[in-house]
Design a protein around this motif. Sequence first.
Motif, PDB file in Angstrom:
ATOM      1  N   ILE A  90      35.951  13.354  22.891  1.00  0.00           N
ATOM      2  CA  ILE A  90      35.645  12.079  22.235  1.00  0.00           C
ATOM      3  C   ILE A  90      35.187  11.015  23.227  1.00  0.00           C
ATOM      4  N   ALA A  91      35.618  11.117  24.480  1.00  0.00           N
ATOM      5  CA  ALA A  91      35.173  10.148  25.495  1.00  0.00           C
ATOM      6  C   ALA A  91      33.673  10.253  25.730  1.00  0.00           C
ATOM      7  N   PHE A  92      33.101  11.409  25.413  1.00  0.00           N
ATOM      8  CA  PHE A  92      31.655  11.607  25.565  1.00  0.00           C
ATOM      9  C   PHE A  92      30.956  11.562  24.206  1.00  0.00           C
ATOM     10  N   GLY A  93      31.660  11.069  23.188  1.00  0.00           N
ATOM     11  CA  GLY A  93      31.038  10.884  21.880  1.00  0.00           C
ATOM     12  C   GLY A  93      31.084  12.084  20.972  1.00  0.00           C
ATOM     13  N   THR A  94      31.876  13.116  21.316  1.00  0.00           N
ATOM     14  CA  THR A  94      31.895  14.352  20.535  1.00  0.00           C
ATOM     15  C   THR A  94      33.234  14.562  19.848  1.00  0.00           C
ATOM     16  N   VAL A  95      33.181  14.831  18.558  1.00  0.00           N
ATOM     17  CA  VAL A  95      34.361  15.204  17.780  1.00  0.00           C
ATOM     18  C   VAL A  95      34.187  16.648  17.337  1.00  0.00           C
ATOM     19  N   GLY A  96      35.197  17.458  17.572  1.00  0.00           N
ATOM     20  CA  GLY A  96      35.132  18.863  17.188  1.00  0.00           C
ATOM     21  C   GLY A  96      36.037  19.139  16.005  1.00  0.00           C
ATOM     22  N   CYS A  97      35.663  20.121  15.187  1.00  0.00           N
ATOM     23  CA  CYS A  97      36.526  20.491  14.077  1.00  0.00           C
ATOM     24  C   CYS A  97      36.245  21.922  13.632  1.00  0.00           C
ATOM     25  N   GLN A  98      37.159  22.429  12.833  1.00  0.00           N
ATOM     26  CA  GLN A  98      37.023  23.772  12.270  1.00  0.00           C
ATOM     27  C   GLN A  98      36.991  23.662  10.762  1.00  0.00           C
ATOM     28  N   ARG A 118      23.347   9.427  21.789  1.00  0.00           N
ATOM     29  CA  ARG A 118      23.771   8.904  23.084  1.00  0.00           C
ATOM     30  C   ARG A 118      22.709   9.103  24.143  1.00  0.00           C
ATOM     31  N   SER A 119      22.956   8.452  25.263  1.00  0.00           N
ATOM     32  CA  SER A 119      22.196   8.713  26.486  1.00  0.00           C
ATOM     33  C   SER A 119      23.224   8.743  27.594  1.00  0.00           C
ATOM     34  N   GLU A 120      22.967   9.540  28.616  1.00  0.00           N
ATOM     35  CA  GLU A 120      23.935   9.631  29.705  1.00  0.00           C
ATOM     36  C   GLU A 120      23.190   9.838  31.011  1.00  0.00           C
ATOM     37  N   ALA A 121      23.753   9.344  32.090  1.00  0.00           N
ATOM     38  CA  ALA A 121      23.111   9.480  33.395  1.00  0.00           C
ATOM     39  C   ALA A 121      24.170   9.414  34.482  1.00  0.00           C
ATOM     40  N   PRO A 129      29.233  11.822  33.835  1.00  0.00           N
ATOM     41  CA  PRO A 129      28.155  11.023  33.257  1.00  0.00           C
ATOM     42  C   PRO A 129      28.675   9.739  32.634  1.00  0.00           C
ATOM     43  N   GLU A 130      27.855   8.706  32.709  1.00  0.00           N
ATOM     44  CA  GLU A 130      28.167   7.461  32.019  1.00  0.00           C
ATOM     45  C   GLU A 130      27.549   7.548  30.625  1.00  0.00           C
ATOM     46  N   VAL A 131      28.348   7.348  29.610  1.00  0.00           N
ATOM     47  CA  VAL A 131      27.875   7.529  28.238  1.00  0.00           C
ATOM     48  C   VAL A 131      27.592   6.174  27.591  1.00  0.00           C
ATOM     49  N   SER A 132      26.439   6.075  26.967  1.00  0.00           N
ATOM     50  CA  SER A 132      26.149   4.915  26.126  1.00  0.00           C
ATOM     51  C   SER A 132      25.591   5.430  24.808  1.00  0.00           C
ATOM     52  N   TYR A 133      25.984   4.796  23.717  1.00  0.00           N
ATOM     53  CA  TYR A 133      25.581   5.266  22.396  1.00  0.00           C
ATOM     54  C   TYR A 133      24.255   4.646  21.979  1.00  0.00           C
ATOM     55  N   GLY A 134      23.518   5.390  21.148  1.00  0.00           N
ATOM     56  CA  GLY A 134      22.226   4.917  20.666  1.00  0.00           C
ATOM     57  C   GLY A 134      22.219   4.833  19.152  1.00  0.00           C
TER      58      GLY A 134
END
Length: 491
Positions: A90-98, A118-121, A129-134
């Motif tokens: 989630i820190a990188f913008g991802t939620v996982g589920c089943q 997102r964009s990351e660099a 990576p530094e994450v910023s949302y788009g």
Amino acid sequence: MPNANEDNPRALSQAQHRAVSELLRVSPVADDLARRFQEAGFSLALVGGSVRDALLGRLGNDLDFTTDARPEDVLKIVRPWADAVWEVGIAFGTVGCQKNARVDGAEQCFQVEVTTYRSEAYDRTSRKPEVSYGDSIEDDLVRRDFTVNAMAVALPEKDFIDPHGGLDDLAERALRTPGTPEESFSDDPLRMMRAARFAAQLDFEVAPEVVAAMKAMAGRIEIVSAERVRDELNKLILSPHPAKGLALLVDTGLADYVLPELPALRLERDEHHRHKDVYDHTLIVLEQAMALETDGPDLTLRLAALLHDIGKPKTRRFEKDGRVSFHHHEVVGAKMTKKRMTALKYSNELIKDVSRLVELHLRFHGYGTGEWTDSAVRRYVRDAGPLLDRLHKLTRSDCTTRNKRKATALSRAYDGLEERIARLQEQEELDSIRPDLDGNEIMQILDVGSGPVIGKAYKFLLELRLENGPMERDAAVAALKEWWAGEQPEG
């Protein structure tokens, strides 16, 4: 969905049909989730590898989505819908589920990941990576690693989004970056390894400008964590064409940073060509080991095949008669294997197993035409332990000679060894070789308490068992007492 391109109408039309078929298969899950996002005021699209694999006709039950919803909104939407939810990424913008769903008349389990645009660099010193949302899917796609992974299908409408020509590159089986490769690899240097991995997984060709950037920027891989490098390397090694990806790592200089023992195997030949190229031999051994796999890709076996000769450069000697020798390269190689795998943060168990296989891979070559005693065969089995089946495969794979007579003789000799092992196993249960007396019996017979002497006695009886095979109890007791008498100080 995509329209056929005039330059390659047949290939793209086939891809279109495959994608429609694959997407229809997962629609019960994908469309249901998409409608929930719509009702909450957000968009959802199947993206990246899922779209690529749908077009290739190989979409599995791992589905990747992208959305304009922020992670906290994604959680609100998927919690009531999914059977399980995890927030590891989630820190990188991802939620996982089943999600378990009935598809094609059968209950199936789907692994779903939903990532916010997102964009990351990286900066020059960061390992994360530094994450910023788009807010735009087009901006999200341009930051993806390769054009074939920069396609999306908006749901539930099934609108195909391909701003960077990924469909054309898929038809050409080419790996290119959405922007310049320099920008892409600067954003995340691990993408250079991913180029090699996708080449190995999909049997695609990497575009010349991408290869050039990999060569120029290879040193940037050093800012990536060992764990991420290891995981990417594993995917490459477990792929259908690992030799292709490994060769790309070596040719671009990336291997100098992540697996320097591999390019070091490119030993220059002597002027009379009296020894073969160890690097080429290694890649052949890897492919031959893969051909012997019976239960899918085996990381332990493949790593052992890849690393089995890495001790050769350090042990190479030019003998007076012109021959080239590599004495004890298996022992040196086992130590090097442990050091490299430790640096790449592999598990202790895997390091132990791969190092052991490297250490044992030459043992068979002392077998000759079957001169080993039964005790030597027992020791071979005992030393291999649970790795015996893999050792069989590695040893057979290590024969890369073009001399058919020599290859046939080696194969027959190993057949003979395996037959002897099978006979002895049937007679003696070699897989669980133990002394004929256990620790309690040793203490009782010698009338001593627990302590180091019991270990020494146990080791003596184990050596006796390996040398002579099973013994009658009376004989084992007599041998133990004789040994014990010899251990007592003279008085």
